[in-house]
Design an enzyme around this catalytic site. Structure first.
Site, PDB file in Angstrom:
ATOM      1  N   ARG A  44      31.045   2.405 -86.060  1.00 52.69           N
ATOM      2  CA  ARG A  44      29.869   3.434 -85.673  1.00 52.69           C
ATOM      3  C   ARG A  44      28.439   2.529 -85.737  1.00 52.69           C
ATOM      4  O   ARG A  44      27.571   2.613 -84.935  1.00 52.69           O
ATOM      5  CB  ARG A  44      29.719   4.340 -86.484  1.00 52.69           C
ATOM      6  CG  ARG A  44      30.847   5.528 -86.202  1.00 52.69           C
ATOM      7  CD  ARG A  44      30.528   7.032 -86.898  1.00 52.69           C
ATOM      8  NE  ARG A  44      30.624   7.022 -88.452  1.00 52.69           N
ATOM      9  CZ  ARG A  44      31.906   7.148 -89.176  1.00 52.69           C
ATOM     10  NH1 ARG A  44      32.928   7.401 -88.404  1.00 52.69           N
ATOM     11  NH2 ARG A  44      31.557   7.152 -90.462  1.00 52.69           N
ATOM     12  N   LYS A 134      14.250  15.624 -86.801  1.00 53.27           N
ATOM     13  CA  LYS A 134      14.669  16.441 -85.313  1.00 53.27           C
ATOM     14  C   LYS A 134      15.465  17.774 -86.085  1.00 53.27           C
ATOM     15  O   LYS A 134      16.333  17.492 -87.078  1.00 53.27           O
ATOM     16  CB  LYS A 134      15.624  15.819 -84.456  1.00 53.27           C
ATOM     17  CG  LYS A 134      15.965  16.601 -83.153  1.00 53.27           C
ATOM     18  CD  LYS A 134      16.853  16.066 -82.546  1.00 53.27           C
ATOM     19  CE  LYS A 134      18.187  16.729 -83.199  1.00 53.27           C
ATOM     20  NZ  LYS A 134      19.450  16.610 -82.062  1.00 53.27           N
ATOM     21  N   LYS A 217      11.579  19.643 -77.765  1.00 56.24           N
ATOM     22  CA  LYS A 217      12.818  19.089 -77.197  1.00 56.24           C
ATOM     23  C   LYS A 217      13.550  20.100 -76.538  1.00 56.24           C
ATOM     24  O   LYS A 217      14.326  20.827 -76.958  1.00 56.24           O
ATOM     25  CB  LYS A 217      13.623  18.277 -78.109  1.00 56.24           C
ATOM     26  CG  LYS A 217      14.880  17.668 -77.260  1.00 56.24           C
ATOM     27  CD  LYS A 217      15.485  16.629 -78.418  1.00 56.24           C
ATOM     28  CE  LYS A 217      16.857  16.277 -77.781  1.00 56.24           C
ATOM     29  NZ  LYS A 217      17.429  14.955 -78.625  1.00 56.24           N
TER      30      LYS A 217
HETATM   31  C1  5MM Z   1      23.333  13.247 -80.336  1.00 52.33           C
HETATM   32  O1  5MM Z   1      23.817  14.475 -80.275  1.00 52.33           O
HETATM   33  C2  5MM Z   1      23.100  15.451 -81.088  1.00 52.33           C
HETATM   34  C3  5MM Z   1      23.934  16.290 -81.655  1.00 52.33           C
HETATM   35  O2  5MM Z   1      24.757  16.107 -82.738  1.00 52.33           O
HETATM   36  P1  5MM Z   1      25.612  16.872 -83.410  1.00 52.33           P
HETATM   37  O3  5MM Z   1      25.811  17.961 -82.675  1.00 52.33           O
HETATM   38  O4  5MM Z   1      26.626  15.980 -83.891  1.00 52.33           O
HETATM   39  O5  5MM Z   1      24.797  17.505 -84.661  1.00 52.33           O
HETATM   40  C4  5MM Z   1      22.106  16.422 -80.359  1.00 52.33           C
HETATM   41  O6  5MM Z   1      21.370  17.164 -81.022  1.00 52.33           O
HETATM   42  C5  5MM Z   1      21.041  15.466 -79.549  1.00 52.33           C
HETATM   43  O7  5MM Z   1      20.162  14.883 -80.192  1.00 52.33           O
HETATM   44  C6  5MM Z   1      20.672  16.397 -78.271  1.00 52.33           C
HETATM   45  O8  5MM Z   1      21.288  17.534 -77.777  1.00 52.33           O
HETATM   46  C7  5MM Z   1      20.401  15.475 -77.012  1.00 52.33           C
HETATM   47  O9  5MM Z   1      21.493  14.930 -76.758  1.00 52.33           O
HETATM   48  P2  5MM Z   1      22.266  15.155 -75.049  1.00 52.33           P
HETATM   49  O10 5MM Z   1      23.399  14.379 -75.034  1.00 52.33           O
HETATM   50  O11 5MM Z   1      22.037  16.669 -74.986  1.00 52.33           O
HETATM   51  O12 5MM Z   1      20.839  14.495 -74.459  1.00 52.33           O
END
Ligand code: 5MM
Length: 335
Positions: A44, A134, A217
């Site tokens: 990772r 976040k 966001k």
């Molecule tokens: C990177 O993925 C995040 C989700 O993490 P977990 O579900 O494992 O907690 C997620 O919050 C992400 O930051 C956002 O959804 C934006 O990611 P995408 O892939 O939707 O651009």
């Protein structure tokens, strides 16, 4: 200008966006399983370190959202991850929610948890170098959902989180994600997303959150992935702008979209069109996870020693999105 607003403007300056690399171990394991790489802490870290030392970290990526495991890791050269990110000219951030759990009272929906002990955790992350944080609330669209209960309770949590984060001198990313999964139309997505965002701001204002010191966001306005009535990219852009214009107070300066399961090119193209038609004062950039990492992860999985090759793939995606955030992207750049 406030200290927090300065951070927002720095992260999103000149078309820069955010790399969402905050997959929890469970999600990252799924991503690695998909490309047949064992999900060990070393692997990772190795993928993430490869991205965080790429040249686009200086030119395109204004901030990186990390997961608790990563913010505490060191590179192979014994450099702390937040230090590596800062040395590249980007800002380290951290996901502080502890995940979406079953919502009591509406068990088919989710409530994001993590408020207990948050002030103490925030102090620790600040010391580790985090400039922003976040928290993601998730909402599904069906005939009866999202319910008033889910909209209200997630907005309340997002506002309590934001107030605590600002107290600790960091910028909260407020992420209310209305999921793309489902049969719903773009009109339903528009209506539900508007309701969700309006309620978030009602709560943020009640909790005295400085709106210039947050980054929103949101999802783009799309028809559900199982809908037969897809809309064009132009319509996505125009509806997304209309929704944000009607539901986001004008004090907000920074908006960075999630990609939500769109393909890499679709997420870039929609962002480009949003910026083409943006007639607001909001900065509209990206905070993508999958849409920034998918191709790079695939490439890396074939030869995890090929750092340069992986970085080239990642740099390209970051550059395309930074162009899109300035409405300077066009399809021919993709070949
Ligand atoms: C990177 O993925 C995040 C989700 O993490 P977990 O579900 O494992 O907690 C997620 O919050 C992400 O930051 C956002 O959804 C934006 O990611 P995408 O892939 O939707 O651009």
């Amino acid at each position: 200008m406030s200290e927090l607003n300065n951070i927002v403007l720095k992260i999103l300056e000149k078309g820069k966006g955010i790399l969402a690399a905050d997959e929890s171990t469970g999600t990252m394991t799924q991503r690695l399983d998909d490309v047949k790489v064992p999900s060990s802490p070393e692997n990772r870290l190795s993928f993430r370190e490869t991205l965080f030392s790429a040249s686009s970290m200086t030119d395109c990526i204004g901030g990186v959202i990390l997961y608790d495991e990563t913010i505490k890791q060191e590179t192979s050269k014994k450099i702390k991850i937040p230090e590596l990110i800062s040395s590249m000219g980007s800002a380290p951030g951290i996901k502080v929610d502890t995940g979406a759990k079953v919502l009591a009272g509406s068990p088919d929906e989710k409530i994001t948890e993590g408020l207990d002990g948050l002030r103490e955790r925030l102090k620790e992350y600040y010391k580790l170098g985090a400039k922003f944080t976040k928290w993601r609330g998730v909402y599904t669209i069906t005939k009866n959902f999202p319910s008033k209960l889910s909209i209200q309770s997630n907005a309340h949590a997002l506002a309590r989180y934001s107030a605590l984060v600002q107290e600790c001198r960091m910028v909260p990313i407020v992420e209310p994600e209305v999921l793309m999964e489902g049969e719903h139309s773009a009109k339903e997505c528009y209506e539900k997303t508007s309701e969700v965002i309006k309620k978030c701001f009602e709560e943020l204002i009640l909790h005295k959150v400085d709106l210039k010191g947050i980054i929103l966001k949101p999802n783009m306005i799309l028809a559900g992935n199982k809908s037969d009535n897809k809309i064009t990219n132009e319509e996505v852009a125009k509806l997304t702008i209309k929704c944000l214009k009607n539901s986001v107070p004008s004090e907000v300066t920074g908006i960075a979209f999630l990609s939500g399961g769109q393909s890499e090119i679709e997420a870039t193209e929609n962002l480009n069109l949003i910026n083409k038609y943006n007639d607001t004062d909001f900065i509209m950039s990206y905070s993508y996870g999958r849409a920034l990492q998918q191709s790079a992860l695939k490439f890396w999985s074939k030869n995890i020693e090929d750092i340069e090759g992986t970085q080239k793939v990642f740099n390209h995606r970051a550059k395309m999105n930074t162009l899109a955030a300035q409405s300077k992207w066009f399809k021919d750049l993709e070949v």
